[in-house]
Design a protein around this motif. Structure first.
Motif, short mmCIF file in Angstrom:
data_model
loop_
_atom_site.label_atom_id
_atom_site.label_comp_id
_atom_site.label_asym_id
_atom_site.label_seq_id
_atom_site.Cartn_x
_atom_site.Cartn_y
_atom_site.Cartn_z
N PHE A 1 -6.37 0.24 -1.15
CA PHE A 1 -5.57 -0.58 -0.24
C PHE A 1 -4.77 -1.67 -0.96
O PHE A 1 -3.62 -1.94 -0.60
CB PHE A 1 -6.45 -1.21 0.84
CG PHE A 1 -6.80 -0.27 1.97
CD1 PHE A 1 -6.51 1.08 1.90
CD2 PHE A 1 -7.44 -0.75 3.12
CE1 PHE A 1 -6.83 1.95 2.94
CE2 PHE A 1 -7.75 0.10 4.16
CZ PHE A 1 -7.45 1.45 4.08
N PHE B 1 0.32 -4.11 -0.99
CA PHE B 1 0.00 -5.49 -0.62
C PHE B 1 1.05 -6.12 0.29
O PHE B 1 0.90 -7.27 0.70
CB PHE B 1 -0.16 -6.35 -1.89
CG PHE B 1 1.06 -6.37 -2.77
CD1 PHE B 1 2.06 -7.30 -2.59
CD2 PHE B 1 1.20 -5.42 -3.78
CE1 PHE B 1 3.18 -7.30 -3.39
CE2 PHE B 1 2.31 -5.43 -4.59
CZ PHE B 1 3.31 -6.37 -4.40
N THR B 2 2.13 -5.38 0.60
CA THR B 2 3.14 -5.93 1.48
C THR B 2 2.72 -5.75 2.94
O THR B 2 2.12 -4.73 3.29
CB THR B 2 4.50 -5.24 1.25
OG1 THR B 2 4.31 -3.84 1.29
CG2 THR B 2 5.06 -5.63 -0.12
N PRO B 3 3.01 -6.72 3.81
CA PRO B 3 2.54 -6.66 5.20
C PRO B 3 2.98 -5.41 5.95
O PRO B 3 2.24 -4.90 6.79
CB PRO B 3 3.14 -7.92 5.83
CG PRO B 3 3.38 -8.85 4.68
CD PRO B 3 3.74 -7.97 3.52
N GLU C 1 3.15 -2.36 5.15
CA GLU C 1 2.35 -1.16 4.92
C GLU C 1 0.90 -1.33 5.34
O GLU C 1 0.13 -0.37 5.30
CB GLU C 1 2.39 -0.76 3.44
CG GLU C 1 3.65 -0.02 3.03
CD GLU C 1 4.87 -0.93 3.01
OE1 GLU C 1 4.72 -2.10 2.58
OE2 GLU C 1 5.95 -0.50 3.44
N THR C 2 0.49 -2.53 5.72
CA THR C 2 -0.90 -2.76 6.11
C THR C 2 -1.30 -1.89 7.30
O THR C 2 -2.36 -1.26 7.31
CB THR C 2 -1.14 -4.24 6.44
OG1 THR C 2 -0.86 -5.04 5.28
CG2 THR C 2 -2.58 -4.48 6.86
N LYS D 1 -1.64 1.92 6.15
CA LYS D 1 -2.81 2.28 5.36
C LYS D 1 -4.11 2.16 6.15
O LYS D 1 -5.01 2.99 6.00
CB LYS D 1 -2.89 1.42 4.08
CG LYS D 1 -3.18 -0.06 4.30
CD LYS D 1 -3.10 -0.85 3.01
CE LYS D 1 -3.44 -2.32 3.23
NZ LYS D 1 -3.26 -3.12 1.99
N VAL D 2 -4.21 1.15 7.01
CA VAL D 2 -5.45 0.95 7.77
C VAL D 2 -5.57 1.98 8.89
O VAL D 2 -6.61 2.65 9.03
CB VAL D 2 -5.52 -0.48 8.33
CG1 VAL D 2 -6.72 -0.63 9.27
CG2 VAL D 2 -5.61 -1.50 7.20
N GLN E 1 -11.91 -5.94 5.64
CA GLN E 1 -10.47 -5.87 5.90
C GLN E 1 -10.00 -7.09 6.68
O GLN E 1 -8.91 -7.63 6.42
CB GLN E 1 -10.14 -4.59 6.67
CG GLN E 1 -8.67 -4.43 7.02
CD GLN E 1 -7.77 -4.42 5.81
OE1 GLN E 1 -8.11 -3.85 4.77
NE2 GLN E 1 -6.60 -5.05 5.92
N THR F 1 -7.29 -9.83 5.27
CA THR F 1 -6.08 -10.12 6.03
C THR F 1 -5.96 -11.59 6.40
O THR F 1 -4.88 -12.19 6.30
CB THR F 1 -6.05 -9.27 7.32
OG1 THR F 1 -6.15 -7.88 6.98
CG2 THR F 1 -4.76 -9.50 8.10
N SER G 1 1.70 -14.02 1.18
CA SER G 1 1.14 -12.68 1.30
C SER G 1 1.07 -11.95 -0.01
O SER G 1 0.36 -10.97 -0.15
CB SER G 1 1.98 -11.84 2.27
OG SER G 1 3.31 -11.74 1.80
#
Length: 554
Positions: free
Chosen positions: A422, A426-428, A430-431, A434-435, A480, A484, A494
């Protein structure tokens, strides 16, 4: 329940009602569900074209330019960009082939001086090449289904690999060609399963000349092919088979390395492939045994400082134990780890499993030993990248349905291994991808396998282990949430603001103390460190589980 294999029959493979239109069924022999998975996954990957791209994207664009613009004699010498060639020749030849259509699509893609070119043409072209070359993986998985006596279970495993979050994160967002190369690996394993061991050895030799990280798996191949193909059951060498295998492997290396040997460039090529000046840990600690040792050193250092204990400290290791920079990782309290130490430990563990493989050179024993060789190298190797966890998760998937014990090992390693990837994104933006995607993948893969393989723990110790494993898995949503929320509460951005170089991935696990001006900045590394350590706990335990299962098998 275990998956057994046999020659496919029409009854085992599919029924007419499950097929697409006759022309597609006739030409591809593909079922409706398989076609749907291929289409849906392709659509998702196309939608991800605008997503975050790591510096690996520019690395591969630059390699297209090098191979297109320069003669072969200059490929491994070019330093126009900092992203120089450091893969074996077959991958470089592969880039040369890809550079030909790239030139006709947009000549600026292969312009050597056009650094950091990010026009829509290059984005679409490079991401499309990943999707197309991943069909090598798709065809191998399709063949695995066709050879299984229990196609329904094998179909779940094959789908889980083709839709694996690791490939989505590392290849289709971060950007690499792992799906293509793991497709070659699975074709090699498939050939071993079908008894064509000469083809298996040939394909693995080809793979080694695409990416040298697969050397981690080479000991298992060497023992298995030597024992099962080159020797009789009584242990006598079969000269004809030995020479055929040796000549096949040598031929592959001659085709790959021959031109560079003739030009006297082998030392230069090897210096690019094996840069030994890096530290023990990568920028973000790969979740292995050394991550736990590094974290333990940090904890001990804090204890010594606060308690005033009379312990000799290595002052060069006090500031930071690892930032993934060039140079050695230095511990403050614990003894330093050298490359020789990691090599000896890795070989020692591998030998334990290879002795078992030598005594029992069956296909299933080979796949398990192959997995454990990759796992051992990930656990104890020098400067291991977090992406190397795919060397464990891919072959381990082939063992997932062997028994409930194998499934639980697969479950633990998959959850921890995927979560450890993950931080690559690290960019918001794509969060969410991936989750949510990883959670859906786990739901649709783990639940049906669990229903087929579940066994109630046979004794109290196993009940306790089962409970602890479930408790550990339940900790990932909380982790997670912390990863976050913590940067927001700490008032940090971020993306980390440390001054260390991220080696083309994302961020460093520890800030430079000289650059830290506040307590929040000093704690900026905490989410990454907790991710690494927590995932390392599960992966170390899964490694122990799989090793014990293999050694106890009769």
């Amino acid at each position: 329940m275990s998956i057994r294999y046999a020659s496919p029959s029409r009854k085992d493979v599919q029924t007419p009602s499950s097929k697409r239109p006759s022309w597609l069924s006739y030409s591809l022999d593909i079922t409706s569900s398989e076609f749907d998975i291929l289409c849906l996954s392709t659509c998702l990957k196309v939608l991800l074209f605008p997503a975050y791209r790591s510096t690996d994207f520019e690395v591969h664009r630059n390699w297209l330019a090098i191979t297109h613009s320069l003669p072969l004699s200059q490929w491994y010498y070019d330093t126009t960009s900092e992203w120089t060639l450091d893969y074996p020749p077959f991958f470089v030849y592969f880039e040369k082939v890809l550079s030909i259509p790239a030139y006709f699509i947009d000549p600026r893609i292969v312009d050597l001086s056009n650094l950091n070119y990010d026009a829509w043409s290059v984005i679409v072209y490079q991401r499309t090449t990943v999707i197309i070359t991943e069909l090598v993986l798709a065809t191998a998985l399709w063949r695995f289904i066709r050879g299984a006596i229990d196609p329904s279970t094998q179909r779940i495993i094959s789908a889980s690999l083709f839709l694996h979050p690791g490939f989505l994160i590392v290849d289709h967002i971060h950007f690499q060609y792992n799906g293509f190369m793991f497709g070659i690996l699975l074709w090699s394993v498939l050939m071993a399963r079908e008894g064509n061991k000469l083809a298996s050895g040939f394909l693995f030799a080809v793979l080694l000349n695409f990416k040298h990280i697969y050397m981690y798996l080479a000991p298992a191949y060497f023992v298995y092919l030597l024992r099962s193909f080159c020797m009789s059951p009584q242990g006598a060498i079969l000269p004809a088979k030995f020479l055929s295998l040796a000549n096949t492997v040598i031929l592959v290396f001659v085709v790959s390395l021959g031109p560079f040997v003739l030009m006297g460039q082998l030392p230069q090529l090897l210096s690019r492939l094996f840069p030994f000046t890096r530290g023990l840990n990568h920028a973000y600690w790969a979740p292995n045994a050394w991550a736990l040792v590094t974290a333990a050193d940090r904890v001990l250092l804090r204890y010594v400082k606060r308690s005033g204990a009379n312990v000799a400290l290595n002052m060069s290791g006090v500031a930071s134990t690892s930032r993934g920079l060039v140079g050695d990782t230095v511990f403050a309290v614990l003894p330093n780890i050298k490359p020789l130490h990691t090599f000896v430990i890795t070989i020692a563990f591998q030998l334990v499993f290879l002795v078992k493989l030598w005594r029992r050179p069956t296909y299933k024993s080979f796949v398990t030993a192959l997995t454990l060789c990759g796992y051992t190298s990930f656990m104890f190797g020098w400067h291991v990248h977090e992406k190397a966890i795919l060397l464990v998760l891919v072959p381990l998937s082939l063992l997932a349905a062997e028994s409930h014990a194998h499934f639980r090992t697969f479950l633990l390693a998959s959850v921890a291994g995927v979560f450890s990837l993950f931080p690559l994104l690290f960019t918001p933006a794509e969060t969410f991808v991936k989750v949510i995607y990883s959670s859906m993948w786990a739901l649709f893969v783990m639940m049906p396998l669990n229903r087929r393989l579940y066994e109630f723990p046979p004794s109290l110790p196993f009940v306790l282990i089962d409970g602890l494993e479930k408790l550990y898995l339940a900790g990932f949503p909380l982790l997670q949430l912390f990863v976050t929320v913590f940067p927001i509460l700490a008032g940090s951005s971020s993306t980390p603001t440390t001054t260390c170089t991220p080696s083309g991935d994302f961020a460093c696990p520890e800030p430079d103390p000289a650059a830290s001006t506040s307590n929040s900045a000093a704690m900026e590394f905490l989410p990454l460190m907790l991710t690494s350590v927590y995932c390392a706990v599960g992966l170390v335990w899964a490694f122990i589980r799989l090793g014990v299962i293999y050694l106890r098998q009769k």
